[in-house]
Scaffold this motif. Structure first.
Motif, PDB file in Angstrom:
ATOM      1  N   LEU A  10      -0.728  11.206   1.568  1.00 15.82           N
ATOM      2  CA  LEU A  10      -0.166  11.454   2.896  1.00 15.82           C
ATOM      3  C   LEU A  10      -0.514  12.840   3.421  1.00 15.82           C
ATOM      4  CD1 LEU A  10       3.364   9.853   2.346  1.00 15.82           C
ATOM      5  CD2 LEU A  10       1.275   8.783   3.197  1.00 15.82           C
ATOM      6  N   GLY A  11      -1.381  13.546   2.739  1.00 19.28           N
ATOM      7  CA  GLY A  11      -1.809  14.864   3.207  1.00 19.28           C
ATOM      8  C   GLY A  11      -2.936  14.751   4.214  1.00 19.28           C
ATOM      9  N   TYR A  12      -3.634  15.871   4.437  1.00 19.43           N
ATOM     10  CA  TYR A  12      -4.718  15.885   5.416  1.00 19.43           C
ATOM     11  C   TYR A  12      -5.892  15.023   4.985  1.00 19.43           C
ATOM     12  CZ  TYR A  12      -2.272  19.496   7.996  1.00 19.43           C
ATOM     13  OH  TYR A  12      -1.357  20.181   8.730  1.00 19.43           O
ATOM     14  N   GLY A  13      -6.155  14.960   3.722  1.00 26.77           N
ATOM     15  CA  GLY A  13      -7.094  13.979   3.214  1.00 26.77           C
ATOM     16  C   GLY A  13      -8.557  14.379   3.271  1.00 26.77           C
ATOM     17  N   ASP A  14      -9.344  13.600   2.546  1.00 23.33           N
ATOM     18  CA  ASP A  14     -10.785  13.760   2.485  1.00 23.33           C
ATOM     19  C   ASP A  14     -11.380  13.396   3.843  1.00 23.33           C
ATOM     20  OD1 ASP A  14     -13.583  13.342   2.010  1.00 23.33           O
ATOM     21  OD2 ASP A  14     -13.154  12.974  -0.103  1.00 23.33           O
ATOM     22  N   PRO A  15     -12.263  14.238   4.406  1.00 23.50           N
ATOM     23  CA  PRO A  15     -12.849  13.905   5.711  1.00 23.50           C
ATOM     24  C   PRO A  15     -13.646  12.603   5.700  1.00 23.50           C
ATOM     25  CG  PRO A  15     -13.957  15.789   4.712  1.00 23.50           C
ATOM     26  CD  PRO A  15     -12.723  15.547   3.915  1.00 23.50           C
ATOM     27  N   ARG A  16     -14.064  12.157   4.533  1.00 18.07           N
ATOM     28  CA  ARG A  16     -14.762  10.876   4.470  1.00 18.07           C
ATOM     29  C   ARG A  16     -13.830   9.696   4.691  1.00 18.07           C
ATOM     30  NH1 ARG A  16     -17.401  11.939  -1.294  1.00 18.07           N
ATOM     31  NH2 ARG A  16     -15.259  12.714  -1.515  1.00 18.07           N
ATOM     32  N   GLY A  17     -12.523   9.912   4.556  1.00 20.44           N
ATOM     33  CA  GLY A  17     -11.560   8.826   4.644  1.00 20.44           C
ATOM     34  C   GLY A  17     -10.919   8.589   3.294  1.00 20.44           C
ATOM     35  N   SER A  18      -9.905   7.745   3.252  1.00 17.66           N
ATOM     36  CA  SER A  18      -9.188   7.514   2.004  1.00 17.66           C
ATOM     37  C   SER A  18     -10.116   6.866   0.986  1.00 17.66           C
ATOM     38  CB  SER A  18      -7.962   6.626   2.245  1.00 17.66           C
ATOM     39  OG  SER A  18      -8.341   5.280   2.393  1.00 17.66           O
ATOM     40  N   VAL A  19     -10.000   7.302  -0.260  1.00 15.20           N
ATOM     41  CA  VAL A  19     -10.856   6.760  -1.310  1.00 15.20           C
ATOM     42  C   VAL A  19     -10.542   5.291  -1.549  1.00 15.20           C
ATOM     43  CG1 VAL A  19      -9.290   7.461  -3.188  1.00 15.20           C
ATOM     44  CG2 VAL A  19     -11.748   7.176  -3.628  1.00 15.20           C
ATOM     45  N   GLU A  20      -9.277   4.900  -1.301  1.00 13.51           N
ATOM     46  CA  GLU A  20      -8.913   3.490  -1.482  1.00 13.51           C
ATOM     47  C   GLU A  20      -9.687   2.598  -0.529  1.00 13.51           C
ATOM     48  OE1 GLU A  20      -5.390   5.993  -2.755  1.00 13.51           O
ATOM     49  OE2 GLU A  20      -6.788   5.982  -1.068  1.00 13.51           O
ATOM     50  N   LEU A  21      -9.777   2.995   0.739  1.00 17.50           N
ATOM     51  CA  LEU A  21     -10.494   2.165   1.704  1.00 17.50           C
ATOM     52  C   LEU A  21     -11.993   2.215   1.453  1.00 17.50           C
ATOM     53  CD1 LEU A  21     -10.631   0.331   4.113  1.00 17.50           C
ATOM     54  CD2 LEU A  21     -10.480   2.329   5.626  1.00 17.50           C
ATOM     55  N   ARG A  22     -12.522   3.372   1.143  1.00 20.67           N
ATOM     56  CA  ARG A  22     -13.964   3.468   0.893  1.00 20.67           C
ATOM     57  C   ARG A  22     -14.374   2.636  -0.314  1.00 20.67           C
ATOM     58  NH1 ARG A  22     -15.290   8.363  -0.596  1.00 20.67           N
ATOM     59  NH2 ARG A  22     -13.251   9.376  -0.547  1.00 20.67           N
ATOM     60  N   THR A  23     -13.522   2.611  -1.327  1.00 22.40           N
ATOM     61  CA  THR A  23     -13.812   1.795  -2.507  1.00 22.40           C
ATOM     62  C   THR A  23     -13.747   0.314  -2.174  1.00 22.40           C
ATOM     63  OG1 THR A  23     -12.914   3.523  -3.954  1.00 22.40           O
ATOM     64  CG2 THR A  23     -13.103   1.306  -4.875  1.00 22.40           C
ATOM     65  N   ALA A  24     -12.719  -0.075  -1.429  1.00 20.87           N
ATOM     66  CA  ALA A  24     -12.585  -1.479  -1.048  1.00 20.87           C
ATOM     67  C   ALA A  24     -13.756  -1.922  -0.176  1.00 20.87           C
ATOM     68  CB  ALA A  24     -11.259  -1.696  -0.313  1.00 20.87           C
ATOM     69  N   LEU A  25     -14.173  -1.070   0.761  1.00 20.13           N
ATOM     70  CA  LEU A  25     -15.291  -1.417   1.639  1.00 20.13           C
ATOM     71  C   LEU A  25     -16.605  -1.508   0.873  1.00 20.13           C
ATOM     72  CD1 LEU A  25     -14.515   0.717   4.820  1.00 20.13           C
ATOM     73  CD2 LEU A  25     -14.648  -1.776   4.701  1.00 20.13           C
ATOM     74  N   ALA A  26     -16.817  -0.622  -0.085  1.00 20.35           N
ATOM     75  CA  ALA A  26     -18.056  -0.662  -0.851  1.00 20.35           C
ATOM     76  C   ALA A  26     -18.207  -2.014  -1.538  1.00 20.35           C
ATOM     77  CB  ALA A  26     -18.083   0.469  -1.867  1.00 20.35           C
ATOM     78  N   GLY A  27     -17.126  -2.517  -2.123  1.00 23.20           N
ATOM     79  CA  GLY A  27     -17.182  -3.814  -2.779  1.00 23.20           C
ATOM     80  C   GLY A  27     -17.337  -4.957  -1.794  1.00 23.20           C
ATOM     81  N   TYR A  28     -16.587  -4.892  -0.692  1.00 24.08           N
ATOM     82  CA  TYR A  28     -16.644  -5.977   0.288  1.00 24.08           C
ATOM     83  C   TYR A  28     -18.003  -6.049   0.970  1.00 24.08           C
ATOM     84  CZ  TYR A  28     -15.961  -8.633   4.536  1.00 24.08           C
ATOM     85  OH  TYR A  28     -16.123  -9.549   5.548  1.00 24.08           O
ATOM     86  N   LEU A  29     -18.521  -4.929   1.411  1.00 24.06           N
ATOM     87  CA  LEU A  29     -19.801  -4.922   2.119  1.00 24.06           C
ATOM     88  C   LEU A  29     -20.947  -5.363   1.221  1.00 24.06           C
ATOM     89  CD1 LEU A  29     -19.410  -1.614   4.175  1.00 24.06           C
ATOM     90  CD2 LEU A  29     -19.207  -3.965   5.010  1.00 24.06           C
ATOM     91  N   ALA A  33       0.822  -1.207   0.000  1.00 23.27           N
ATOM     92  CA  ALA A  33       0.000   0.000   0.000  1.00 23.27           C
ATOM     93  C   ALA A  33       0.854   1.255   0.000  1.00 23.27           C
ATOM     94  CB  ALA A  33      -0.938  -0.008   1.208  1.00 23.27           C
ATOM     95  N   PHE A  34       1.894   1.283   0.812  1.00 21.35           N
ATOM     96  CA  PHE A  34       2.734   2.480   0.896  1.00 21.35           C
ATOM     97  C   PHE A  34       3.517   2.686  -0.387  1.00 21.35           C
ATOM     98  CE2 PHE A  34       3.116   1.875   5.785  1.00 21.35           C
ATOM     99  CZ  PHE A  34       1.771   2.122   5.887  1.00 21.35           C
ATOM    100  N   THR A  35       3.933   1.588  -1.003  1.00 19.18           N
ATOM    101  CA  THR A  35       4.687   1.705  -2.249  1.00 19.18           C
ATOM    102  C   THR A  35       3.825   2.292  -3.360  1.00 19.18           C
ATOM    103  OG1 THR A  35       6.071  -0.193  -1.644  1.00 19.18           O
ATOM    104  CG2 THR A  35       6.002   0.409  -3.979  1.00 19.18           C
ATOM    105  N   ALA A  36       2.558   1.886  -3.389  1.00 23.79           N
ATOM    106  CA  ALA A  36       1.667   2.333  -4.462  1.00 23.79           C
ATOM    107  C   ALA A  36       1.007   3.674  -4.184  1.00 23.79           C
ATOM    108  CB  ALA A  36       0.581   1.279  -4.695  1.00 23.79           C
ATOM    109  N   ALA A  37       1.008   4.124  -2.939  1.00 26.16           N
ATOM    110  CA  ALA A  37       0.270   5.337  -2.580  1.00 26.16           C
ATOM    111  C   ALA A  37       0.896   6.575  -3.218  1.00 26.16           C
ATOM    112  CB  ALA A  37       0.238   5.503  -1.066  1.00 26.16           C
ATOM    113  N   PRO A  38       0.085   7.448  -3.807  1.00 24.44           N
ATOM    114  CA  PRO A  38       0.618   8.715  -4.317  1.00 24.44           C
ATOM    115  C   PRO A  38       0.999   9.631  -3.161  1.00 24.44           C
ATOM    116  CG  PRO A  38      -1.772   8.683  -4.478  1.00 24.44           C
ATOM    117  CD  PRO A  38      -1.362   7.312  -4.030  1.00 24.44           C
ATOM    118  N   ASN A  39       1.821  10.586  -3.451  1.00 26.98           N
ATOM    119  CA  ASN A  39       2.283  11.485  -2.393  1.00 26.98           C
ATOM    120  C   ASN A  39       1.141  12.217  -1.711  1.00 26.98           C
ATOM    121  OD1 ASN A  39       4.937  10.792  -2.876  1.00 26.98           O
ATOM    122  ND2 ASN A  39       5.281  12.463  -4.329  1.00 26.98           N
ATOM    123  N   ASP A  40       0.118  12.608  -2.484  1.00 26.28           N
ATOM    124  CA  ASP A  40      -0.963  13.384  -1.872  1.00 26.28           C
ATOM    125  C   ASP A  40      -1.821  12.543  -0.932  1.00 26.28           C
ATOM    126  OD1 ASP A  40      -2.388  11.854  -3.669  1.00 26.28           O
ATOM    127  OD2 ASP A  40      -3.082  13.536  -4.880  1.00 26.28           O
TER     128      ASP A  40
END
Length: 472
Positions: A151-170, A142-149
């Motif tokens: 690591l910023g303050y980020g979307d208050p909803r959470g990382s788009v990677e996790l939200r996308t993964a959860l949408a499919g899993y749930l 995950a860290f190798t593939a993550a873009p530099n941005d």
């Protein structure tokens, strides 16, 4: 190429005072060691680095170090640099994460002395089985593939990677209908419930319905937001939604009622959703252990019946570990903006763990871990049922088709004495009384809520022996 002073050594904050640089520096270092701000064994910057940091001559620093070595405050050894002496007096300022021994704390000592030998309180998984190797592999990917941005303050909803993964899993595993835009990542279930409680109160809700048996900390969160909690009746079909009149929201564990262990009957699931549609009420669905099903087909999420009226709440605390502090809300479209605003302008959850969990899910490692954990917990549950059948036949075991705990029905009037005996045996247990709402109208039951997730495999047989010894 010569190294820049800015890349050398360690940082050390000092404010030399008094007359003369050498004396002022010596006094400042001695005070830092004496008060414990510099703990025994701490390696100090080289004389060259500290001199450059302070803007003074290197010889001044070297002389100050030499003075303190002579006094015994510091030690100097070839190849090891200058360190705080191990004989320096320990103080509270240096106690955590150092070699300093913390000052005596009588209350802490008593807690340590009375730490239970076995912890059978429900709510925690087997932490020894956390998939450390797989988690580290996922983190590296995950860290190798993550873009530099990322690591910023980020979307208050959470990382788009996790939200996308959860949408499919749930959607796949729990039947939840959603997309990444309506998922909000939170720092644990309590964080999520606190946000929802504040939103409900701001919307004018005054009373929220809860189950007769549940977790007092959850009720306290609702109360802290200014909401009154009203317990609903409970019977063999689960929570009875007939008492929902006059409330604005209801908090439920429909797939596996906590702690009683029964799923909400299908007619009552429909009745809850009908109430929400009719009154514009909100259903808060706590799917705390949705992955662990043993003797029946998984009960799908209530949210699937009406995504516009049900907030689905899930967490990694039972499937992985509470220390991750990761939970999620699947929000109705009309609530998403309010929840995001309530969380704040930036992501307040650790993005590194979010990225790792996203990779853990998409790589299939999460499914493999859950399947292995499900088999392990089922074996423990089966051992519990067998042990009670042979050694405590008067105790009836219920709520065992799913989850990480069982309810042991005791003979009337024996719960208190069993809990006292458990304390003497070094066994941590919760009686059912602990989970009963103070306004519940149903007659209290004598029972134990016994968790079989916490003890590691090697301790499970001993925990069962201790449990059977205290049962009537």
């Amino acid at each position: 190429m010569a190294e820049s002073w800015a890349t050398l050594g360690v940082d050390l904050h000092l404010e030399p005072t008094g007359s003369g640089l050498r004396r002022g520096l010596t006094d400042a270092l001695r005070e830092a060691v004496r008060t414990g701000r510099l703990a025994p064994g701490t390696r100090l910057p080289s004389s060259r680095t500290l001199a450059a940091d302070l803007g003074i001559a290197r010889n001044t620093v070297a002389d100050a170090y030499a003075d303190l070595v002579a006094e015994g405050w510091l030690t100097a050894r070839q190849g090891s640099g200058t360190r705080v002496g191990m004989g320096a007096p320990p103080t509270p300022f240096g106690q955590w994460g150092s070699t300093v021994v913390p000052p005596a704390d009588p209350s802490l000592s008593r807690r340590e002395q009375h730490r239970p030998t076995y912890d059978l309180r429900p709510g925690t998984p087997d932490l020894a089985s956390f998939p450390r190797a797989e988690w580290l592999k996922a983190a590296r990917r995950a860290f190798t593939a993550a873009p530099n941005d990322a690591l910023g303050y980020g979307d208050p909803r959470g990382s788009v990677e996790l939200r996308t993964a959860l949408a499919g899993y749930l959607a796949r595993a729990r039947g939840v209908r959603t997309d990444p835009e309506r998922i909000l990542i939170c720092s644990g279930f309590a964080h999520a419930l606190g946000l929802l409680s504040a939103i409900l109160r701001s919307r004018g809700t005054r009373t929220a319905a809860v189950e007769s048996y549940g977790l007092p900390p959850h009720w306290n969160l609702l109360t802290a937001a200014g909401l009154r909690t009203r317990p609903l009746p409970f019977d063999e079909l689960g929570t009875d939604p007939g008492g929902l009149g006059g409330v604005g929201a209801v908090l439920l564990t429909p797939a596996h009622q906590f702690p009683m262990g029964v799923p909400l009957h299908r007619d009552r699931r429909t009745a809850v959703v009908d109430w929400a549609r009719r009154t514009c009420g909100l259903v808060l669905e706590d799917d705390y252990d949705g992955e662990f099903r043993y003797d029946r087909q998984p009960v799908g999420a209530l949210q699937d019946l009406d995504p516009d009226r049900v907030v689905y709440l899930g967490t990694a605390s039972k499937s992985l570990a509470p220390a991750l502090r990761l939970a999620w809300m699947v929000l109705p479209p009309g609530l998403t903006d309010e929840a995001v605003a309530a969380k704040g302008g930036h992501d307040t959850c650790g993005v590194l763990d979010q990225l790792t969990l996203a990779e853990f899910i998409t790589s299939g490692a999460y499914d493999r871990h859950v399947r292995a954990a499900r088999l392990r917990y089922r074996r423990r549950r089966d051992a519990l049922v067998a042990a009670l059948a042979s050694r405590a036949p008067e105790v009836r075991v219920t709520g065992i088709a799913a989850g990480l705990h069982a309810v042991l029905r005791l003979p009337p009037g024996t719960e208190k004495s069993v809990l006292q005996a458990a304390t003497w045996q070094g066994l941590a247990l919760h009686g059912l009384t602990y989970f009963r709402h103070q306004e519940a109208v149903a007659e209290p039951l004598d029972a134990l809520a016994v968790g079989y997730g916490t003890p590691p495999d090697h301790a499970w047989a001993g925990a069962l022996d201790a449990l059977c010894r205290v049962l009537p």
